[in-house]
Write a protein that holds these residues in place. Structure first.
Motif, mmCIF file in Angstrom:
data_model
loop_
_atom_site.group_PDB
_atom_site.id
_atom_site.type_symbol
_atom_site.label_atom_id
_atom_site.label_comp_id
_atom_site.label_asym_id
_atom_site.label_seq_id
_atom_site.Cartn_x
_atom_site.Cartn_y
_atom_site.Cartn_z
ATOM 1 N N GLU A 154 67.775 32.848 -6.266
ATOM 2 C CA GLU A 154 69.029 33.247 -5.639
ATOM 3 C C GLU A 154 68.854 34.404 -4.657
ATOM 4 O O GLU A 154 69.451 34.394 -3.574
ATOM 5 N N LYS A 158 70.049 34.085 -0.909
ATOM 6 C CA LYS A 158 71.066 34.987 -0.358
ATOM 7 C C LYS A 158 70.572 35.684 0.902
ATOM 8 O O LYS A 158 71.317 35.826 1.885
ATOM 9 N N HIS A 162 72.195 35.189 4.471
ATOM 10 C CA HIS A 162 72.705 36.334 5.210
ATOM 11 C C HIS A 162 72.152 36.354 6.640
ATOM 12 O O HIS A 162 72.898 36.590 7.608
#
Length: 467
Positions: A154, A158, A162
């Motif tokens: 994760e 992420k 982003h």
């Protein structure tokens, strides 16, 4: 309005800005894709390193318990285990049948999968995606147990998401700023061209005095402006030359026509004797001959200036024979004045040219020399050659020509003395025709003259080897 907008899309300003935006967009897309892939691989590489280091540290903390490996519980190992758990790392020991013998962290959330070899695997569960490092361990009983060290993917996802969001949000903003900057730069670069267009549109055939007069740096636009100014100079000279020619031709044509009309009017004013009618007709014939010579000269000069001389018209010409024949032809005229006509002609003078044009050229020069040389004077024709060219000079002992007239002597209709030219029957085209014939043959015609000492015409023609 639609037509104007449609045309505007095709302006250089719009094209430059569009191409700039497209190029920047392609560059940003390539760079962003490269950056995204590099970041993802870098995060995975760091994660792999972390898992491998954890596996190495964990292997050093294993003990043999009831015939199979297990984690040795000590204060030091508990502190290390807590650090691993806080970092989100899960560790377990699993046999070939999928039975978990020991572990710590969220190892129960990792899907059960028996690896086939040492290395890394990505496993998915409904809650998380895992990156798993598998390390085989040989037990004392001879079977294989797998040490699996796992961490959630994760954080990697992420970070990648982003970066992707930043690219998606920043991409249009960067293109907008680049488009505005490109439009500004295109305007700044093309404004001088727009000024050139505006000035050029004000220039017409009746107003050739204006110039671009560019004051900017000597770049491509500056060179373009200077080139246009030079072209306008040539066009102005050509237009002025044609206007002067038209005015001169009209004047020359009007004079004999006025004489003809006047003579006819006077003759018809009362009854004349046959002798008077005959004199009038003879005068009219002279003026008609003058008109014919003038029109023929203009047509011939026009053909010469258009360079209408075909390669098939060029042939080897023996100037020795040609000049000798012309001198022999003009001897009766020189003897009637009387004028001494001398010749010094070298042998084997060969050039590549047109015999008819060359005959016209030399007859014009010799005829002028004989016309403007007083009785008892002399005309000298000399012809010599060197390695490169043939030089022919025609020298007379006439009154000469003032220096101020020499630069204009080969212009059409230019006369040194108007009255004298009319008395000799000239129309002011002979020297202009001679000059054009000389140029057609790749030669050069010059004149040198001094008052009361005579005039010398020098003709230089490219030499051709003997035949």
């Amino acid at each position: 309005m639609i037509k104007k907008l449609h045309f505007g899309k095709r302006t250089i300003r719009v094209q430059l800005t569009t191409w700039y935006i497209l190029l920047l967009a392609c560059t940003l897309m390539l760079f962003s894709s490269y950056l995204y892939v590099v970041l993802e691989h870098s995060l995975l590489r760091q994660l792999n390193t972390t898992l491998q280091v954890t596996a190495t540290q964990t292997l050093s903390n294993l003990i043999n318990k009831d015939g199979h490996p297990a984690f040795h519980i000590t204060e030091e190992s508990q502190a290390m285990t807590e650090q691993f758990v806080q970092a989100g790392i899960a560790v377990r020991l699993i046999d070939q049948q999928g039975h978990i013998w020991d572990g710590f962290g969220s190892y129960s959330a990792i899907p059960i999968l028996i690896p086939q070899k040492k290395g890394y695997l990505d496993l998915s569960s409904p809650e998380k995606n895992w990156r798993v490092y598998n390390q085989p361990i040989q037990t004392s009983k001879g079977y294989i147990v797998w040490l699996q060290v796992a961490e959630s993917l994760e954080p990697v996802y992420k970070a990648s998401k982003h970066l992707f969001d930043l690219i998606i949000l920043g991409f249009p903003l960067v293109l907008l700023i680049a488009g505005l900057g490109g439009w500004f730069l295109a305007n700044r670069a093309l404004n001088p061209i727009q000024q050139i267009i505006s000035k050029a549109q004000r220039i017409s055939a009746s107003n050739f005095t204006q110039r671009i007069d560019y004051k900017g740096p000597p770049d491509e636009v500056g060179r373009l402006a200077k080139t246009i100014d030079k072209m306008l100079d040539r066009l102005e000279f050509a237009f002025e030359h044609e206007r002067r020619f038209t005015a001169d031709a009209a004047h020359e044509l009007r004079t004999p026509l006025t004489v003809i009309k006047g003579r006819i009017g006077v003759t018809l004013s009362r009854i004349r004797t046959p002798e008077e009618y005959e004199i009038t007709l003879q005068d009219l014939e002279k003026e008609a001959d003058r008109l014919i010579r003038l029109t023929n000269g203009l047509l011939f000069l026009a053909r010469l200036e258009l360079r209408q001389i075909q390669p098939s018209f060029l042939q080897p010409v023996d100037l020795t024979n040609l000049l000798g024949a012309l001198v022999e032809q003009l001897e009766p005229l020189s003897a009637s004045k009387p004028i001494i006509l001398k010749e010094t002609i070298a042998k084997n003078l060969w050039i590549l040219g047109n015999p008819d044009y060359l005959t016209s050229l030399f007859l014009n020069l010799l005829d002028n020399a004989l016309k403007y040389t007083q009785e008892g004077g002399q005309v000298i024709l000399e012809a010599q050659q060197d390695e490169e060219q043939v030089k022919i000079t025609i020298q007379d002992t006439g009154l000469g020509i003032e220096a101020k007239h020499l630069p204009y002597l080969f212009e059409r209709f230019y006369r040194v003395e108007e009255a004298r030219s009319r008395q000799t029957g000239g129309v002011g085209l002979g020297l202009a025709i001679a000059q054009e014939i000389c140029r057609l043959h790749g030669g050069k015609l010059t004149v040198d003259s001094q008052i009361n000492q005579g005039t010398t015409f020098s003709l230089f023609l490219p030499r051709t080897r003997n035949f």
